[in-house]
Write an enzyme that holds these catalytic residues in place. Structure first.
Site, mmCIF file in Angstrom:
data_model
loop_
_atom_site.group_PDB
_atom_site.id
_atom_site.type_symbol
_atom_site.label_atom_id
_atom_site.label_comp_id
_atom_site.label_asym_id
_atom_site.label_seq_id
_atom_site.Cartn_x
_atom_site.Cartn_y
_atom_site.Cartn_z
ATOM 1 N N ARG A 5 -28.113 73.424 81.129
ATOM 2 C CA ARG A 5 -27.613 72.235 81.341
ATOM 3 C C ARG A 5 -27.202 71.653 79.964
ATOM 4 N NH1 ARG A 5 -31.452 67.241 82.297
ATOM 5 N NH2 ARG A 5 -32.567 68.958 83.042
ATOM 6 N N PHE A 43 -19.005 76.321 38.130
ATOM 7 C CA PHE A 43 -19.389 77.532 38.519
ATOM 8 C C PHE A 43 -20.659 77.542 39.336
ATOM 9 C CE2 PHE A 43 -20.661 77.025 33.978
ATOM 10 C CZ PHE A 43 -22.250 76.290 34.375
ATOM 11 N N TYR A 60 -16.716 77.914 23.418
ATOM 12 C CA TYR A 60 -17.707 78.934 24.364
ATOM 13 C C TYR A 60 -16.526 79.974 24.932
ATOM 14 C CZ TYR A 60 -20.834 80.430 27.691
ATOM 15 O OH TYR A 60 -21.689 81.323 28.410
ATOM 16 N N GLU A 110 -29.776 78.199 31.822
ATOM 17 C CA GLU A 110 -29.495 77.921 33.244
ATOM 18 C C GLU A 110 -30.740 77.752 33.937
ATOM 19 O OE1 GLU A 110 -27.665 81.791 33.968
ATOM 20 O OE2 GLU A 110 -26.299 81.582 32.273
ATOM 21 N N HIS A 114 -23.619 92.421 31.994
ATOM 22 C CA HIS A 114 -24.016 91.720 32.997
ATOM 23 C C HIS A 114 -24.024 92.512 34.280
ATOM 24 C CE1 HIS A 114 -23.972 88.553 30.328
ATOM 25 N NE2 HIS A 114 -23.885 87.628 31.225
ATOM 26 N N ASN A 140 -17.596 84.254 35.553
ATOM 27 C CA ASN A 140 -17.895 82.829 35.949
ATOM 28 C C ASN A 140 -17.177 82.369 37.151
ATOM 29 O OD1 ASN A 140 -18.427 80.715 32.989
ATOM 30 N ND2 ASN A 140 -19.589 81.857 34.188
ATOM 31 N N TYR A 165 -32.665 73.188 80.423
ATOM 32 C CA TYR A 165 -31.760 72.734 79.241
ATOM 33 C C TYR A 165 -30.835 73.702 78.660
ATOM 34 C CZ TYR A 165 -34.909 68.575 78.796
ATOM 35 O OH TYR A 165 -35.549 67.457 79.126
#
Length: 523
Positions: free
Chosen positions: A289, A340, A60, A426, A90, A202, A286
């Site tokens: 405190r 990844f 791959y 994915e 991409h 990646n 609060y």
């Protein structure tokens, strides 16, 4: 301690402080001898597979397509084109560009992944990233477009575009075509070899870079929150009795103990506190405190987030990974995995967002205590010397409330969402990039909210005169008054907020609160 002028990859683990040095202080970076050797050994494995040509097994990213096209064999003659096409296709980032410090952090973290020697890229690629950092060539990287699963693909593709001489970059303050920026910096574009396009894309470097800077800054913001709270307590004539070590040690969370210790130091030797020691008031609200419990919990969550981020910046998030093995047919193996995926970082950043948001939430309640005449223990309405004619800090509290409300929306966890992509390959994603961007936005709001509280608290302390606050808080008050005068009559307050915010951002406020005897900021 004198820090080295150059950060050497492979010599020692990266820290968030190291990331900040490179991102903001322009510290130089270079791969060390161990890293160069590791990268060369891993590359030899990839080259040996390539030498087998079309008879090589499908690996791959080396001789296959990507994502849903992982089973499509690519011929040896097309491998270089494949890598270039991957980067181009991409690069679909959208939105405003990332700030320069986040871009530099991304570049460092990507170079650090390559330097670990499991990516299979030539040493040249890591070296060129380091040269871009040193010469100040910064890719233009859109902030949106990653779902944080198969790495921060789109943002990292824009980073890789500059490396190959495409896209846009910033150089010496000018936005330029990347090829021209490289030319001016006397650098050549990289011609990507097998696997190198994939290896640049990646990874989790977008979410980790943005998140690392935000968490680092938020740790300092915790100190600011403590200082602001201590000043409000003084202005409101509150008591430090709830910070007694016996109370705090009965529930020994680390953050709670650190905050209480810091508050005790800040509030020591106060004339204001001494003036009402026997007033008979038993408990504060609060928001005063419970500062050790609330602020301390934020510190504890940030400590967890830091631990996750520092593991991540010292990890290999590539795919597939190269493992050198002399007994294997090609001198090593490439194994496809899922390092990844951004889930560990995304959860840590979502948690940090919720924790940091609380600092603004409790701060706004202290502002309400200061401006509300029914709660402020004798201070004039809205801290205006002549209230009625003047509105004082009435709308400052409204602005603080608006920021807190927006933070509530932004604190919705990014990690509860997942949209499948790449034709279902994915099928689960982390949304870690969104978690990082939300954290940065919430943190920005928190610092502005604390700026409002500090303004109000400083005005309250003025109104308690001639009594003086504790010495360390008096120093903080003087630091503020060097930039912002007391409010004697109504005026636009936004510039005052900006001035105090600048004191927070440049570290002046924290420096003013330092204990000069110990030299420490925390205690």
């Amino acid at each position: 301690m004198t820090l080295p002028a150059t950060l050497v990859l492979g010599d020692s683990p990266l820290t968030l402080e190291g990331v900040v040095r490179v991102a903001r202080d322009r510290t130089a970076v270079q791969p060390g001898p161990q890293a160069l050797s590791a990268m060369a050994r891993a590359r030899a494995v990839v080259d040996d597979i390539l030498a087998a040509g079309d008879a090589a097994p499908l690996v791959y990213g080396v001789n296959t397509g990507f994502g849903a096209l992982a089973e499509v064999r690519i011929s040896s003659a097309q491998i270089a084109e494949l890598q270039r096409n991957l980067v181009r296709s991409h690069a679909v980032g959208v939105g405003a560009p990332l700030p320069q410090d986040a871009v530099r952090a991304m570049m460092l973290l990507r170079a650090a992944v390559l330097a670990r020697g499991h990516s299979g890229a030539r040493p040249l690629v890591c070296q060129r990233l380091c040269e871009l950092l040193e010469r100040g060539v910064h890719p233009e990287i859109p902030s949106r477009g990653s779902v944080g699963a198969s790495g921060d693909l789109a943002p990292l593709a824009h980073l890789a575009l500059t490396l190959i001489g495409e896209g846009w970059a910033e150089y010496e303050g000018e936005r330029l075509p990347a090829r021209e920026a490289l030319r001016r910096a006397q650098l050549e574009p990289v011609v990507l070899a097998a696997k190198e396009g994939l290896t640049l894309l990646n990874g989790t470097q977008h979410m980790t870079a943005v998140g690392a800077l935000a968490v680092h800054d938020a740790e300092n913001t915790c100190l600011v929150a403590d200082i602001a709270g201590a000043m409000s307590l003084e202005a409101l004539k509150g008591t430090s009795a709830a910070f007694d070590p016996r109370v705090i040690e009965a529930r020994p969370h680390p953050g709670q103990m650190a905050v209480a210790s810091f508050l005790r130091g800040l509030l020591a030797d106060s004339e204001i506190a001494e003036s009402h020691r026997d007033c008979g008031k038993v408990q504060d609200p609060y928001s005063l405190r419970c500062m050790p419990q609330v602020h301390g919990a934020t510190r504890d969550v940030l400590a967890y987030s830091r631990s996750v981020l520092e593991r991540e910046i010292n990890s290999t998030t590539d795919n597939p990974l190269v493992f050198v093995d002399p007994d294997s047919p090609h001198g090593g193996v490439l194994i496809s995995g899922g390092n990844f995926h951004g889930q560990p970082i995304a959860h840590a950043l979502d948690a940090a967002t919720c924790a940091v948001a609380e600092l603004a939430s409790i701060s706004e309640r202290r502002v309400e205590q200061l401006v509300n005449p029914h709660l402020s223990n004798g201070l004039p309405a809205f801290l205006a010397p002549d209230s009625g004619l003047h509105s004082g800090f009435m709308i400052a509290q409204v602005s603080a409330a608006a920021l807190v409300s927006e933070n509530k929306v932004l604190s919705h966890p990014a990690t509860v969402d997942s949209i499948p992509s790449s034709a279902g390959r994915e099928d689960h994603v982390s949304m870690g990039a969104l978690a990082a961007l939300k954290l940065a936005q919430v943190h920005d709001h928190v610092r502005t909210g604390l700026s409002i509280e500090l303004l109000c608290a400083a005005q309250g302390i003025d109104l308690r005169g001639p009594l003086r606050p504790a010495p360390r808080l008096a120093a903080v008050h003087a630091c503020i008054r060097d930039r912002v005068s007391p409010m004697d009559a109504d005026r636009p307050i936004y510039e005052d907020v900006q001035a105090v915010r600048a004191l927070i951002d440049d570290g002046s406020l924290i420096d003013a609160a330092r204990d000069e005897h110990s030299g420490r900021r925390w205690i």
